[in-house]
Design a protein around this motif. Structure first.
Motif, mmCIF file in Angstrom:
data_model
loop_
_atom_site.group_PDB
_atom_site.id
_atom_site.type_symbol
_atom_site.label_atom_id
_atom_site.label_comp_id
_atom_site.label_asym_id
_atom_site.label_seq_id
_atom_site.Cartn_x
_atom_site.Cartn_y
_atom_site.Cartn_z
ATOM 1 N N ILE B 126 -5.379 -0.201 -5.433
ATOM 2 C CA ILE B 126 -5.537 1.098 -6.110
ATOM 3 C C ILE B 126 -4.598 1.102 -7.301
ATOM 4 C CG2 ILE B 126 -5.289 3.598 -5.887
ATOM 5 C CD1 ILE B 126 -5.713 3.110 -2.824
ATOM 6 N N ALA B 127 -5.193 1.380 -8.460
ATOM 7 C CA ALA B 127 -4.368 1.401 -9.662
ATOM 8 C C ALA B 127 -4.882 2.493 -10.590
ATOM 9 C CB ALA B 127 -4.439 0.045 -10.348
ATOM 10 N N SER B 128 -3.985 2.875 -11.576
ATOM 11 C CA SER B 128 -4.402 3.846 -12.593
ATOM 12 C C SER B 128 -5.281 3.138 -13.608
ATOM 13 C CB SER B 128 -3.168 4.422 -13.303
ATOM 14 O OG SER B 128 -2.364 5.092 -12.403
ATOM 15 N N ASN B 129 -6.122 3.987 -14.250
ATOM 16 C CA ASN B 129 -6.975 3.405 -15.297
ATOM 17 C C ASN B 129 -6.183 3.424 -16.593
ATOM 18 O OD1 ASN B 129 -8.909 2.646 -17.111
ATOM 19 N ND2 ASN B 129 -10.557 3.814 -16.115
ATOM 20 N N ASN B 130 -5.334 2.453 -16.763
ATOM 21 C CA ASN B 130 -4.409 2.394 -17.884
ATOM 22 C C ASN B 130 -5.139 2.355 -19.220
ATOM 23 O OD1 ASN B 130 -1.460 2.002 -16.881
ATOM 24 N ND2 ASN B 130 -2.650 0.693 -15.538
ATOM 25 N N ARG B 131 -6.241 1.624 -19.296
ATOM 26 C CA ARG B 131 -6.943 1.492 -20.559
ATOM 27 C C ARG B 131 -7.485 2.840 -21.036
ATOM 28 N NH1 ARG B 131 -9.584 -2.472 -23.575
ATOM 29 N NH2 ARG B 131 -11.319 -1.589 -24.778
ATOM 30 N N ASP B 132 -8.175 3.514 -20.093
ATOM 31 C CA ASP B 132 -8.743 4.810 -20.486
ATOM 32 C C ASP B 132 -7.648 5.815 -20.852
ATOM 33 O OD1 ASP B 132 -11.186 3.726 -20.084
ATOM 34 O OD2 ASP B 132 -11.647 4.849 -18.227
ATOM 35 N N GLY B 133 -6.565 5.761 -20.066
ATOM 36 C CA GLY B 133 -5.468 6.680 -20.361
ATOM 37 C C GLY B 133 -4.875 6.424 -21.712
ATOM 38 N N ALA B 134 -4.677 5.124 -22.019
ATOM 39 C CA ALA B 134 -4.125 4.775 -23.330
ATOM 40 C C ALA B 134 -5.093 5.154 -24.449
ATOM 41 C CB ALA B 134 -3.831 3.268 -23.369
ATOM 42 N N TYR B 135 -6.373 4.911 -24.205
ATOM 43 C CA TYR B 135 -7.391 5.277 -25.206
ATOM 44 C C TYR B 135 -7.334 6.787 -25.501
ATOM 45 C CZ TYR B 135 -12.000 5.705 -27.415
ATOM 46 O OH TYR B 135 -13.009 5.992 -28.289
ATOM 47 N N ALA B 136 -7.205 7.547 -24.405
ATOM 48 C CA ALA B 136 -7.178 9.012 -24.571
ATOM 49 C C ALA B 136 -5.955 9.465 -25.364
ATOM 50 C CB ALA B 136 -7.199 9.678 -23.196
ATOM 51 N N ILE B 137 -4.817 8.855 -25.041
ATOM 52 C CA ILE B 137 -3.597 9.258 -25.754
ATOM 53 C C ILE B 137 -3.649 8.809 -27.201
ATOM 54 C CG2 ILE B 137 -2.062 7.277 -25.330
ATOM 55 C CD1 ILE B 137 -1.168 10.912 -24.642
ATOM 56 N N GLY B 138 -4.312 7.679 -27.404
ATOM 57 C CA GLY B 138 -4.502 7.190 -28.775
ATOM 58 C C GLY B 138 -5.349 8.152 -29.592
ATOM 59 N N GLN B 139 -6.389 8.616 -28.985
ATOM 60 C CA GLN B 139 -7.242 9.587 -29.693
ATOM 61 C C GLN B 139 -6.445 10.837 -30.100
ATOM 62 O OE1 GLN B 139 -10.571 10.141 -26.904
ATOM 63 N NE2 GLN B 139 -11.904 9.308 -28.506
ATOM 64 N N ILE B 140 -5.631 11.281 -29.114
ATOM 65 C CA ILE B 140 -4.828 12.474 -29.401
ATOM 66 C C ILE B 140 -3.924 12.223 -30.597
ATOM 67 C CG2 ILE B 140 -2.956 13.959 -28.477
ATOM 68 C CD1 ILE B 140 -4.336 13.523 -25.695
ATOM 69 N N LEU B 141 -3.264 11.072 -30.606
ATOM 70 C CA LEU B 141 -2.351 10.751 -31.716
ATOM 71 C C LEU B 141 -3.096 10.644 -33.037
ATOM 72 C CD1 LEU B 141 0.473 9.920 -32.758
ATOM 73 C CD2 LEU B 141 -0.138 7.537 -32.205
ATOM 74 N N ALA B 142 -4.243 9.953 -33.006
ATOM 75 C CA ALA B 142 -5.005 9.740 -34.247
ATOM 76 C C ALA B 142 -5.469 11.061 -34.834
ATOM 77 C CB ALA B 142 -6.201 8.829 -33.947
#
Lengths: 960, 327
Positions: B126-142
């Motif tokens: 069981i792990a976090s979806n790091n890619r999607d989370g990073a993508y989401a935070i990236g969108q917020i920053l952009a």
């Protein structure tokens, strides 16, 4: 073919050889590789194990301390992957403490499929696999403080090695197969291209053979040396076989032709044999065949007939022959016979006498040849025997007539010269004196004039007999001519010993001679005497001259006396010395001239060459012939040599000039006896040959006098051979005037015989000359010498010579000797004589006709002489038509069928008419009648001669 | 009557025996955690404990104090205790392999919660979806940069080690979002010792090196202060935006204040719960998803308020009384 099909193809053999070879090589290589690889692999594995131990021990200590089990597991796995170990097991004591075991055992193990998985110590299969390992290497792992933390155990199996080795073996196998396949393919392709194709090409060529099995074409050549060598060798072999076959074919054809020829020859031989038998019979030769082994001899009927015996009267034993050989000839003949049987002579040829049935002897010429076996022993001998009695008699007569005075029977001048020469030599040898008495009859002319020639002849005969009666056996009496006699008295001790004989001579010769029973003929003798030897060397001629001079003194002193020649007062010597000096000067002053008389081929008129003839352009006398000066120089050797040198040099120069002008003449040069015996002559000839290298020596023919050659036969033979070795030809000049015999001619290797002009000139009307000529030609033909007739002075001469077989001649009818500058124009104009063309040699039988014709001419000459000078020629010829030789010949030939009968009858008619005319001429006293009669006779004679020639020609054609 | 009574007694006893044989023993779980001193792991432990309790399981939590040896000793101890299942959050993915191997040898199923493993056999991860989370935070920053007109500015990254799978996933998702908006990255620094000093220095280097640096993305959360101090020390406060991955309790406030533009927050409490639920499904004989991926909350100034409940429970492990009641 079946055998060939059963045999393997070269391809198959090559492929098999290559595959086996490669397999063997690869097997050896694979074995070697297997062993070496195994050793190497083991060594490598050990090295790898040690390296792994070393590496893991260093790297795992830290990981063990950090309990990084997975890390060192990864390390082990990596090491296994890298080094190919079967298993690496780690005993971790620290982890053992954690899990409650002595050691935590982990590690990696390789599965059968090569995959590496985690080692499970509880897995029985893993444990079993470990137990099967080839070797196990263990090492401990220590912490940095030296505490033993665990162990590394490396398991290695030979699986990898086996795999590797199997791989090697397999790869080698595949390699071998591939290599074998590739090599086979490559080699086969190369062999096919380089070897097999040329070989198949050769096979293809060789398969295409002709009916004899020889290849039709040549084997193609190829680039490679060996194949090319093979091709060349095969081609050479094919060529050789082909050449051999062609040779065989040619030989076969030759054999066929030979067979045909052989058959033809057989037929011809049979025909020849018949002809031969006929010829033998016709030739009247006797045949004998001696079987030496059986010691029997066969004599033909003719042989026996020759001796007057019937067929059955002579047996087959040798003594039948030997008992009949003349005792005087037997030893010589037997010696010659055995010489031949010992193979010392190529043929047996002997002239001897055989006793006839009637006790008389006949002369025979026996020619035979023996056959020898392989060991050289004579086994058989075959011979022909001909009766040469007539020929011998004829020769004897000839000799006698040539050397004796026909009237008195005494030796003539020629024989006397020969005899006195011998006597001179003999006296010198014995230390004696030779007296020479020159006798001239006083009053002989008066006798002759008073009583006629016959009285003179009687007187001469009587005088000759008296002289012969007075001298000794060893002395020589000769008649020099006319009323001159000479006596050579040999073996005198003193000059005065001759006086007794002289006195008796004067006495006896002065005795009267009774002529016709009623006339007493009186003569006396004037005798000149000289002796030999003298203070200076001199020859017979000089001696004769002295005696002649003394006789002249006696005659002028009153006749009927003798006078001794006073050597001290000999003016002739001075005269001779003066002459010699003059002549020597004449040579140096260019008074000598060479004239050239042509020698031609009678039938064609072709000019064969010239004979150089010496002339002396004497400023005082004019042009002088050699007869006028050469006899006086006969004993002047140095002068003769000088003259010879001049002749040689000028003759060679003339020939060179002709050569330059484009003429290819031969040139005959007369050589004196002095020159011929002198080595300087050959040196001169050699230097002249070198001086004129363009002149072929064979163009020059040296003529030597028969008499010169015969004086020293052996020496002459050597000289002649020397000349011929230098390339010059040699001719025997004036043949017939010397003492010619078979043996002499046989011993002299001359190229040409030149028949003396005296015989040729008289041949037309003198049967004796004709006989001599015929004999000379026969001798020349027998010894295969060329013959040139000299003295051809008429057309008739040329015709008759050709009929006798003589084809070359020279004489006034052709041309008189001419100066060098006249030669070219003469050659340009000379075409020969039409009458000489197409004259064929006569057959044996025709010679009888020829003799008859000559006799007829002789008859006519006697008739003319008689009519012109009845006193000198008191007896006319026989006018009876059957008494003359020509009439007898006609009477003999008319019943036979050798000649055209009509022709013979016409000749007979003309002959009878001619005799009838002769009778009328002889019986008539009218000068006109005589002249007209003679004209008619001449006319008839010409007609008769023409008819005779026609008759003989038609007979020749008929026989041909 | 007595017969009926005795029959009834025996039936009762028999049923009672039968019923007593069907009652399963309570499942015992062991949670091997690398270091409970770290909030993320302690929040996760609470989620495990809460869900175990809810399921009637007992759970023993073993913290290795970030020691490999201790972790192995913990694993050996749990195995010796013959627990029914092990939940492991290993010190590292390599050490997990040994734990999995030991558990496998003992026949104990293992659920891995976060970190992951380099190998071995486990029930679920069981792990976090790091890619999607990073993508989401990236969108917020952009979006935020575009809104500020800073689209020409660059973004510096201070990353966790990129050797880690979660580090790679985070970078990849973040950069994909930037590319989508045309924002350029400036540079990246990887953390080694996760210290304040390290984070501060990296931030200062990036700011100094790239004058056009308009944002920083910190892939971790615990040393955010170093980044903020670096920005402040560089005189770029208010000029450089800061976004983080993971969350600290004070993040909601910092986001609300705008100190942080946004944070991608994992949900450790939820992950602990999911680990226990996985065993539940396993033992029930249900199929279990081998790799389970839980969403990461992208929290920005704009959304923080709305997400506060979720943040408090799943991110911060602060379960509300209503939650307990609901469970």
């Amino acid at each position: 073919m079946t055998l060939l099909k059963r045999r393997l193809s070269l391809y198959t053999i090559l492929a098999a050889v290559i595959v086996v070879s490669v397999a063997l090589v690869m097997f050896v290589q694979a074995s070697y590789s297997y062993v070496t690889t195994k050793a190497q692999t083991l060594a490598r594995m050990q090295e790898a194990t040690q390296a792994s131990i070393h590496s893991l021990r260093q790297n795992m200590a830290g990981l063990m301390e950090a309990y990084a089990v997975n890390e060192y597991d990864l390390l082990i796995r990596t090491e296994m992957e890298r080094q190919g170990h079967f298993a690496i097991v780690v005993e971790d004591f620290n982890m053992g403490l954690i899990v409650g075991e002595p050691a935590y055992i982990s590690g990696q193990i390789r599965h059968g499929d090569g995959n590496i998985t985690a080692f499970d110590p509880a897995d029985a299969a893993h444990q079993k696999a470990l137990s099967l390992c080839l070797w196990v290497t263990r090492d401990d792992i220590f912490s940095r403080d030296g505490t033993r933390m665990g162990s590394i155990i490396i398991y290695n199996t030979d699986e990898a090695m086996r795999r590797e080795l199997t791989q090697i073996v397999l790869s080698k196998l595949y390699e071998a197969l591939a290599l074998a396949f590739a090599l086979t393919l490559l080699i086969v392709l190369m062999l096919r291209g380089v070897v097999l194709r040329p070989l198949l090409g050769m096979v293809s060529v060789i398969r295409r053979r002709d009916a004899d099995g020889i290849p039709l074409r040549k084997v193609p050549e190829h680039l490679s040396a060996e194949i090319s060598e093979l091709s060349i060798s095969m081609n050479a072999m094919i060529d050789a076989i082909r050449a051999s076959r062609e040779a065989i074919y040619a030989r076969k054809q030759e054999l066929q032709q030979s067979n045909e020829r052989y058959e033809a020859l057989n037929r011809e031989l049979d025909s020849e044999r018949k002809r031969f038998m006929l010829a033998i019979e016709g030739s009247q030769n006797g045949l004998w065949d001696w079987d030496i082994a059986k010691q029997t001899i066969f004599f033909s009927a003719r042989w026996k007939e020759m001796l007057g015996y019937a067929e059955e009267e002579i047996g087959d034993q040798m003594r039948e022959w030997s008992d009949r050989v003349h005792p005087l000839d037997l030893k010589r003949t037997m010696k010659m016979l055995y010489a031949h049987l010992r193979r010392e002579t190529p043929i047996f040829e002997a002239r001897y006498r055989l006793k006839c049935k009637n006790g008389a002897y006949i002369w025979v010429l026996d020619r035979a040849k023996a056959l020898f076996d392989d060991e050289g022993n004579p086994i058989r001998m075959l011979g022909f025997q001909s009766d040469i009695t007539d020929q011998v008699r004829h020769q004897e007569a000839l000799d006698r007539s040539a050397k004796h005075d026909s009237l008195t029977g005494l030796p003539n001048r020629f024989l006397f010269s020969e005899l006195i020469q011998n006597a001179m030599h003999r006296c010198v040898r014995r230390g004696k004196l030779l007296g020479l008495l020159y006798i001239d009859l006083d009053g002989f002319k008066e006798v002759n004039d008073t009583y006629g020639h016959e009285a003179g002849d009687v007187m001469l005969i009587t005088i000759a007999k008296r002289l012969a009666a007075l001298v000794r056996h060893e002395d020589v009496v000769a008649r020099l001519g006319g009323d001159e006699f000479v006596i050579a008295v040999a073996d005198l001790n003193r000059h005065n010993e001759v006086r007794m004989l002289l006195d008796r001579l004067l006495h006896d010769l002065a005795q009267p001679i009774l002529y016709e029973g009623k006339h007493h003929l009186h003569v006396s003798a004037s005798i000149g005497v000289t002796f030999y030897p003298q203070s200076r060397e001199l020859g017979p001629e000089a001696l004769l001259r002295q005696a002649d001079q003394a006789m002249y003194t006696a005659k002028t002193s009153g006749k009927n006396r003798y006078t001794f020649f006073n050597v001290d007062e000999d003016s002739s010597i001075k005269e001779h010395q003066l002459f010699c000096a003059t002549f020597a000067q004449a040579i140096t002053q260019g008074e000598m001239v060479l004239f050239y008389q042509p020698k031609v081929e009678l039938s064609t008129g072709h000019v064969l060459g010239f004979e150089a003839l010496l002339r002396w352009q004497d400023p005082q006398i004019g042009l002088r012939f050699p007869d006028s000066f050469l006899p006086r120089l006969q004993h002047e050797k140095s002068l003769m040599l000088s003259l010879g040198r001049w002749v040689f040099e000028n003759a060679f120069a003339a020939l060179e000039r002709w050569r330059v002008q484009g003429y290819r003449f031969g040139l005959n040069i007369n050589v004196s006896a002095h020159e011929f015996m002198e080595p300087q002559t050959f040196e001169l000839l050699s230097s002249l040959a070198a001086r004129y290298p363009q002149l072929e020596p064979s163009m020059i023919e040296l003529e030597i006098l028969e008499s010169s050659a015969l004086e020293e036969t052996l020496q002459a033979r050597r000289m002649i051979e020397s000349c011929r070795q230098m390339g010059f030809r040699v001719a025997l000049d004036d043949f017939g005037t010397g003492y010619s015999t078979l043996s002499y001619l046989k011993d002299l290797p001359v190229d040409t015989i030149k028949i003396d002009r005296s015989f040729v000139m008289d041949m037309l009307h003198d049967s004796a000359s004709f006989s001599i000529l015929e004999a000379a030609l026969a001798l020349a033909q027998a010894f295969r010498r060329e013959v040139v007739a000299e003295g051809v002075e008429s057309i008739e001469h040329g015709i008759l010579l050709q009929q006798l077989g003589c084809t070359m001649a020279q004489g006034y009818a052709i041309a008189k000797p001419m100066r060098e500058e006249e030669v070219a124009s003469w050659v340009a104009g000379y075409v020969g004589f039409e009458a000489w063309r197409d004259v064929e040699p006569l057959e044996f039988r025709d010679k009888g006709a020829l003799y008859a014709l000559i006799e007829h001419r002789q008859w006519l000459k006697r008739l003319r002489d008689h009519l012109e000078d009845p006193k000198a020629h008191s007896a006319p010829p026989d006018i009876d038509v059957l008494e003359c030789r020509f009439g007898q010949w006609l009477a003999h030939e008319l019943p036979l069928k050798h000649y055209d009968r009509k022709g013979l009858e016409s000749i007979d008619a003309h002959h009878r008419a001619l005799h009838a005319q002769a009778v009328s001429v002889l019986t008539s006293m009218e000068e006109t009648t005589v002249r007209e009669g003679m004209d008619a006779i001449e006319q008839l004679h010409t007609t008769l001669c023409g008819e005779m020639r026609t008759l003989m020609r038609s007979a020749d054609l008929h026989r041909a | 009557m007595m017969w009926w009574r005795s029959l009834a007694v025996w039936l009762f006893l028999g049923m009672g025996l039968l019923c007593g044989a069907e009652v399963p023993a309570p499942k015992r779980l062991a949670y091997l955690v690398s270091d409970l001193r770290i909030p993320f792991w302690s929040i996760m432990a609470r989620g495990i404990e809460a869900q175990s309790m809810h399921q009637g399981y007992s759970v023993q939590v073993y913290s290795a104090q970030n020691s490999s040896k201790q972790e192995l000793e913990n694993a050996a101890a749990a195995i010796r205790e013959k627990v029914d299942g092990i939940i492991v959050s290993p010190t590292n993915s390599s050490a997990c392999v040994t734990i999995l191997k030991m558990a496998q040898q003992a026949g104990i199923p293992v659920v891995i919660s976060d970190i992951g493993t380099d190998g071995g056999t486990y029930l679920s991860y069981i792990a976090s979806n790091n890619r999607d989370g990073a993508y989401a935070i990236g969108q917020i920053l952009a979006r935020s940069m575009i809104e500020r007109g800073w689209q020409e500015g660059r973004v510096g990254i201070i990353a966790i080690p990129q050797k880690r799978a979660n580090g790679q996933a985070r970078t990849a998702g973040f950069m994909e979002a930037l590319r989508l908006y045309g924002i350029k990255g400036a540079d990246i620094r990887q953390q080694v010792d996760f210290s304040y000093r390290e984070t501060y220095d990296f931030a200062r280097e990036l700011i100094a090196k790239h004058p056009d640096l308009w944002a920083l993305w910190l892939q971790g959360s615990d040393r955010y202060r170093g980044a903020l101090d670096a920005i402040a020390d560089a005189g770029k406060q208010g000029q450089i935006l800061l976004v983080c991955f993971d969350a600290e309790p004070e993040f909601t406030e910092l986001i609300e204040r705008g100190t942080l533009l946004a944070a991608a927050m994992q949900q450790p409490y939820l992950m602990g719960e999911e680990a226990v639920l996985t065993f539940v499904r396993h033992w029930r004989g249900e199929s279990v998803i081998k790799e389970q991926s839980l969403s990461v909350l992208a929290v920005s100034t704009d959304t923080v308020a709305a997400q506060m409940g979720t943040i408090r429970r799943n991110v911060l492990g602060l379960e509300s009384p209503s939650d307990k009641a609901a469970r």
